[in-house]
Every structure is written in structure tokens, then in C-alpha cells.
Design a protein around this motif. Structure first.
Motif, PDB file in Angstrom:
ATOM      1  N   PRO A  21      63.089  93.467  13.739  1.00  0.00           N
ATOM      2  CA  PRO A  21      64.118  92.856  12.906  1.00  0.00           C
ATOM      3  C   PRO A  21      63.520  91.707  12.095  1.00  0.00           C
ATOM      4  O   PRO A  21      62.595  91.023  12.543  1.00  0.00           O
ATOM      5  N   GLN A  22      64.070  91.470  10.910  1.00  0.00           N
ATOM      6  CA  GLN A  22      63.625  90.347  10.090  1.00  0.00           C
ATOM      7  C   GLN A  22      64.390  89.099  10.508  1.00  0.00           C
ATOM      8  O   GLN A  22      65.587  89.145  10.761  1.00  0.00           O
ATOM      9  N   SER A  23      63.683  87.985  10.578  1.00  0.00           N
ATOM     10  CA  SER A  23      64.313  86.734  11.004  1.00  0.00           C
ATOM     11  C   SER A  23      63.579  85.570  10.349  1.00  0.00           C
ATOM     12  O   SER A  23      62.533  85.737   9.727  1.00  0.00           O
ATOM     13  N   ARG A  24      64.132  84.378  10.524  1.00  0.00           N
ATOM     14  CA  ARG A  24      63.505  83.182   9.961  1.00  0.00           C
ATOM     15  C   ARG A  24      62.103  82.980  10.539  1.00  0.00           C
ATOM     16  O   ARG A  24      61.192  82.541   9.847  1.00  0.00           O
ATOM     17  N   GLU A  25      61.944  83.324  11.812  1.00  0.00           N
ATOM     18  CA  GLU A  25      60.648  83.157  12.469  1.00  0.00           C
ATOM     19  C   GLU A  25      59.683  84.295  12.116  1.00  0.00           C
ATOM     20  O   GLU A  25      58.479  84.099  12.064  1.00  0.00           O
ATOM     21  N   GLU A  26      60.245  85.477  11.900  1.00  0.00           N
ATOM     22  CA  GLU A  26      59.430  86.666  11.629  1.00  0.00           C
ATOM     23  C   GLU A  26      59.963  87.353  10.373  1.00  0.00           C
ATOM     24  O   GLU A  26      60.673  88.363  10.454  1.00  0.00           O
ATOM     25  N   PRO A  27      59.600  86.827   9.195  1.00  0.00           N
ATOM     26  CA  PRO A  27      60.164  87.388   7.952  1.00  0.00           C
ATOM     27  C   PRO A  27      59.889  88.879   7.782  1.00  0.00           C
ATOM     28  O   PRO A  27      60.680  89.576   7.149  1.00  0.00           O
ATOM     29  N   PHE A  28      58.782  89.361   8.345  1.00  0.00           N
ATOM     30  CA  PHE A  28      58.448  90.784   8.199  1.00  0.00           C
ATOM     31  C   PHE A  28      58.628  91.561   9.504  1.00  0.00           C
ATOM     32  O   PHE A  28      58.108  92.660   9.658  1.00  0.00           O
ATOM     33  N   GLY A  29      59.396  90.991  10.440  1.00  0.00           N
ATOM     34  CA  GLY A  29      59.671  91.689  11.690  1.00  0.00           C
ATOM     35  C   GLY A  29      58.388  92.023  12.432  1.00  0.00           C
ATOM     36  O   GLY A  29      57.420  91.255  12.411  1.00  0.00           O
ATOM     37  N   HIS A  30      58.339  93.204  13.052  1.00  0.00           N
ATOM     38  CA  HIS A  30      57.181  93.570  13.878  1.00  0.00           C
ATOM     39  C   HIS A  30      55.940  93.860  13.033  1.00  0.00           C
ATOM     40  O   HIS A  30      54.854  94.054  13.587  1.00  0.00           O
ATOM     41  N   ALA A  31      56.077  93.894  11.702  1.00  0.00           N
ATOM     42  CA  ALA A  31      54.887  94.055  10.849  1.00  0.00           C
ATOM     43  C   ALA A  31      54.048  92.784  10.842  1.00  0.00           C
ATOM     44  O   ALA A  31      52.834  92.834  10.628  1.00  0.00           O
ATOM     45  N   GLY A  32      54.672  91.629  11.090  1.00  0.00           N
ATOM     46  CA  GLY A  32      53.931  90.367  11.026  1.00  0.00           C
ATOM     47  C   GLY A  32      53.267  90.213   9.665  1.00  0.00           C
ATOM     48  O   GLY A  32      53.841  90.570   8.635  1.00  0.00           O
ATOM     49  N   GLU A  33      52.050  89.695   9.662  1.00  0.00           N
ATOM     50  CA  GLU A  33      51.316  89.487   8.404  1.00  0.00           C
ATOM     51  C   GLU A  33      50.432  90.680   8.046  1.00  0.00           C
ATOM     52  O   GLU A  33      49.686  90.634   7.067  1.00  0.00           O
ATOM     53  N   ARG A  34      50.484  91.730   8.865  1.00  0.00           N
ATOM     54  CA  ARG A  34      49.486  92.791   8.720  1.00  0.00           C
ATOM     55  C   ARG A  34      49.537  93.531   7.388  1.00  0.00           C
ATOM     56  O   ARG A  34      48.532  94.062   6.925  1.00  0.00           O
ATOM     57  N   LEU A  35      50.714  93.556   6.748  1.00  0.00           N
ATOM     58  CA  LEU A  35      50.805  94.241   5.451  1.00  0.00           C
ATOM     59  C   LEU A  35      50.126  93.441   4.339  1.00  0.00           C
ATOM     60  O   LEU A  35      49.876  93.977   3.260  1.00  0.00           O
ATOM     61  N   HIS A  36      49.851  92.177   4.590  1.00  0.00           N
ATOM     62  CA  HIS A  36      49.369  91.332   3.499  1.00  0.00           C
ATOM     63  C   HIS A  36      47.968  90.772   3.704  1.00  0.00           C
ATOM     64  O   HIS A  36      47.446  90.075   2.845  1.00  0.00           O
ATOM     65  N   GLU A  37      47.352  91.107   4.819  1.00  0.00           N
ATOM     66  CA  GLU A  37      46.024  90.557   5.105  1.00  0.00           C
ATOM     67  C   GLU A  37      44.995  90.928   4.035  1.00  0.00           C
ATOM     68  O   GLU A  37      44.085  90.151   3.756  1.00  0.00           O
ATOM     69  N   TRP A  38      45.132  92.109   3.442  1.00  0.00           N
ATOM     70  CA  TRP A  38      44.183  92.530   2.394  1.00  0.00           C
ATOM     71  C   TRP A  38      44.141  91.507   1.251  1.00  0.00           C
ATOM     72  O   TRP A  38      43.107  91.358   0.602  1.00  0.00           O
ATOM     73  N   MET A  39      45.257  90.808   1.034  1.00  0.00           N
ATOM     74  CA  MET A  39      45.359  89.889  -0.096  1.00  0.00           C
ATOM     75  C   MET A  39      44.782  88.513   0.220  1.00  0.00           C
ATOM     76  O   MET A  39      44.350  87.792  -0.682  1.00  0.00           O
ATOM     77  N   PHE A  40      44.782  88.179   1.517  1.00  0.00           N
ATOM     78  CA  PHE A  40      44.388  86.819   1.903  1.00  0.00           C
ATOM     79  C   PHE A  40      42.919  86.538   1.604  1.00  0.00           C
ATOM     80  O   PHE A  40      42.499  85.386   1.602  1.00  0.00           O
ATOM     81  N   THR A  41      42.117  87.571   1.428  1.00  0.00           N
ATOM     82  CA  THR A  41      40.693  87.368   1.150  1.00  0.00           C
ATOM     83  C   THR A  41      40.378  87.355  -0.345  1.00  0.00           C
ATOM     84  O   THR A  41      39.223  87.167  -0.722  1.00  0.00           O
ATOM     85  N   THR A  42      41.396  87.539  -1.174  1.00  0.00           N
ATOM     86  CA  THR A  42      41.131  87.607  -2.623  1.00  0.00           C
ATOM     87  C   THR A  42      41.124  86.218  -3.253  1.00  0.00           C
ATOM     88  O   THR A  42      41.761  85.277  -2.759  1.00  0.00           O
ATOM     89  N   ARG A  43      40.428  86.108  -4.365  1.00  0.00           N
ATOM     90  CA  ARG A  43      40.454  84.877  -5.156  1.00  0.00           C
ATOM     91  C   ARG A  43      41.870  84.580  -5.646  1.00  0.00           C
ATOM     92  O   ARG A  43      42.287  83.421  -5.738  1.00  0.00           O
ATOM     93  N   PHE A  44      42.626  85.636  -5.968  1.00  0.00           N
ATOM     94  CA  PHE A  44      44.025  85.492  -6.386  1.00  0.00           C
ATOM     95  C   PHE A  44      44.804  84.669  -5.379  1.00  0.00           C
ATOM     96  O   PHE A  44      45.496  83.700  -5.717  1.00  0.00           O
ATOM     97  N   TRP A  45      44.682  85.011  -4.123  1.00  0.00           N
ATOM     98  CA  TRP A  45      45.431  84.324  -3.071  1.00  0.00           C
ATOM     99  C   TRP A  45      44.921  82.895  -2.896  1.00  0.00           C
ATOM    100  O   TRP A  45      45.712  81.946  -2.789  1.00  0.00           O
ATOM    101  N   ASN A  46      43.606  82.755  -2.863  1.00  0.00           N
ATOM    102  CA  ASN A  46      43.032  81.427  -2.654  1.00  0.00           C
ATOM    103  C   ASN A  46      43.430  80.463  -3.763  1.00  0.00           C
ATOM    104  O   ASN A  46      43.751  79.300  -3.491  1.00  0.00           O
TER     105      ASN A  46
END
Lengths: 214, 214
Positions: A21-46
């Protein structure tokens, strides 16, 4: 001619754009941050976070398209806040005082409120409207620039099904979520209207891009 | 130690391994041949059909793994024939007198019949059994060689969910089928047990390979 675009929308192998479920503590529910980790290493994100460095390959080149030539965003209610945010008169989104949109940003909700002007050019407008009506308003606000559909999965697939979207960029992440909100629902035969490219990168994701046929 | 492997199983972007309805005239339903076109240009496919030439890139290299080191296949009832084949005592599969399996081939069905010996080394055996029981029998028949799970989607996902499969090769084709038999159902958190690689190729497909962690 102003276009309507989707960028950097990450999905699991089985098509879910967020977990539950989505919540204030877990905006992406059981997905956590895993859908977005690919982006965290990019210059765009930094650069967005005032950090130096980051990758400058295909992941980054596709990621920075997110903001290029965009004059307005449309997002669904579930992107703007956790379930029940409409009951909190002080809720101003997840992103702090300076959200990463920097344009008029239209939030679809059945309980609209007064616009909220943030730092950095973002103003949240709240609309009880169909995707087509929202796109019309967002295009007027964007002027000569394009409109981005920011997600979640429901808003993206509804806008595509309504024939409103010119370009879609999905990022398929190698996890199987099993449940959540699925971006493919109702999009049978999408290939009839779009040229589709798939590009896997060394980070392990596959970029899927859909360009509307003219 | 004999392994259990899946090869060349093609799915749509939304995870369907065939369309619907399946029939004698349309074995893959509304999917038609679209899930398999990527293979028709490979040398692997041409050699099977005594045609010269064909591509020898990554599509072909992955495709030819299908037969390498395999000593038995397990397939589901829906792969062996169209709905109702059990009522046709003369049905011997889709593949003519010399099927492309060349090993003992175990067909899962609730209505087993006597084995059928075909040309070229294929013998169809009919089993009313669980995936685990079928794998046990197929391993015994395969000797030192590996066992292939040939599909369809239901048998593959059931075998994976039962922890029976060491290596999976799916081929994601850029179409959205919207309905049919979905390979992802029941496989939440598959990434916990497998290393996953995604490789897109110039034919437009993305090869997804899953290697069980030891």
C-alpha cells in the motif's frame, strides 16, 4: 505544435509503476526505491540535488529529457500525496518548498483546492477534470512548450488510451512487483499507434520509448 | 547435475505468452505469429527448416541454446494442441512427423494416453502430474542432460513458483496483447532468487535471462 510527453516513468517487469500500500512513510509501497535506483547514479539526478558527478551515458541522456522543453505537468492525485492528503489543508506535495517541476503543475483530484505557489516556478493547480480537459488547460498554460504527464500509472494509461500522448518513455526495472498500479491495463494494440524502441543499458534497465506515428 | 531451463519463450510487453482464443487455425490467438517473428530471421530457425542463411548475432546465439544439452522437454496441454485435442485420438501435435524436440517430451494433461513415438527422436509421453513430479520423470529420462520447460506461460510460471527452474530465457516483443496467458502471475519478488539480465537487440526485442543464485 505543442506535444504531450511522458518521461522517466519506471515500471517493474510485470508493468507496475508503484507498489502497495502507498503511505506517507512508503510512497511507493512495497516497491520502495527500487524502481528509481537506476536514476540515482545519473548526473541528471545529482545536479537536481546539488551533488557533483554522475553517469553521462544513455540513462542520463534519456533522463534529462524530463525537463527539456516542458511548460506544464499533469499528475494524478496519488502522485501528489499519500491516501488522504485531501484531508490535510497544509499538504503541499512530497517535494519540499522548491519542487522539481518549475512550471504550472496540474493535480487531478475530485476535491480541488486553491492553487499553491511554490519556489522555483512550480504552481500547483487542482483540477477535477478528465485527462483531455486537463491536457487542454495544461497546453494553454505551457504556451509553445510541451506538456508532461507525470504519472502515476493510472493517469498515464488513461491519457494514452484517450489518444492524448505523443511520446512515452518508460524504464523497465528488473524486479517483479506482482501488485500495484499497472501501466499496461487497457492499452491492447498500443503498437498500432506508436513506433516502439527498446534499449537496455549497463545499469540493468530497459528504456522503452513510444513515438506516435504521424 | 542436471538443470531445468526455459528457452526462447516470447512474451508481449505486458507479459502474455500467447493471445486468445487459441484454436487449430490460430494456435496463438490474436497474437498470431508476432511473438515469434524475431526468430524467423535467425540461422537457428532457417536450419530447422533446411533454409540457408539467417542472422548470427545475439538473437541467434540465444535461440540456439534451446537445444544445447537438452535431454527431455516438459510442455503444457495447451502447447501440444488446440482446446479439445484430447477428444481427437489421431492428434499428434502441431509439428508434423518429425517434431523439433528430438528427445522424450512430456505433455501434462489430465487425460493421459499411450506414448507416441515420432521421427527424429521425439517420443510424446502424457502425464497427469504436478510440475515437480514431471521434472522428476523428465530428469530420469534426460540422464546427464538438462530438462527444458517448453511452455506455455502457465507451466513455466508454475514450475518457477515451485522452485524447479535454474535458468529462464524470455524474449520480450514490443507489442501489447492485453489478454491471454500471463507469465508473471504469481512470481512476485522473482529477483530475490535470480540474477536478471536484460539485453535489447537490433531486431527490437529484449532478451530477459534469469539465472538462479547458488
Amino acid at each position: 505544435m505543442s506535444h504531450v510527453r511522458v518521461h522517466n516513468f519506471a515500471i517493474s517487469l510485470d508493468g507496475y509503476g508503484s507498489g502497495e500500500p502507498q503511505s506517507r512513510e512508503e510512497p511507493f509501497g512495497h516497491a520502495g526505491e527500487r524502481l528509481h535506483e537506476w536514476m540515482f547514479t545519473t548526473r541528471f539526478w545529482n545536479e537536481m540535488h546539488d551533488d557533483p558527478g554522475g553517469s553521462e551515458g544513455a540513462d542520463n541522456a534519456l533522463a534529462i529529457r524530463h525537463g527539456q522543453g516542458i511548460g506544464a505537468e499533469i499528475m494524478g492525485s496519488n502522485k501528489f500525496g499519500p491516501p488522504g492528503w485531501q484531508d490535510d489543508p497544509d499538504w503541499k506535495g512530497w517535494w519540499g518548498p522548491n519542487p522539481p517541476f518549475h512550471t504550472p503543475t496540474f493535480v487531478l483530484t475530485h476535491r480541488p483546492r486553491e492553487p499553491i505557489e511554490m519556489e522555483g516556478g512550480t504552481t500547483f493547480h487542482f483540477l477535477d477534470a478528465s485527462p483531455a480537459e486537463a491536457v487542454e488547460q495544461a497546453k494553454a498554460a505551457a504556451g509553445d512548450l510541451d506538456v508532461r504527464i507525470g504519472g502515476g500509472a493510472t493517469v498515464i494509461r488513461d491519457a494514452i488510451a484517450a489518444g492524448l500522448v505523443d511520446h512515452v518513455h518508460l524504464v523497465q526495472v528488473p524486479i517483479v512487483l506482482g501488485r500495484g498500479s499497472n501501466v499496461w491495463e487497457g492499452l491492447e494494440a498500443l503498437e498500432d499507434g506508436y513506433d516502439i524502441e527498446a534499449t537496455s543499458t549497463s545499469s540493468g534497465v530497459t528504456h522503452l520509448t513510444f513515438t506516435r506515428r504521424r
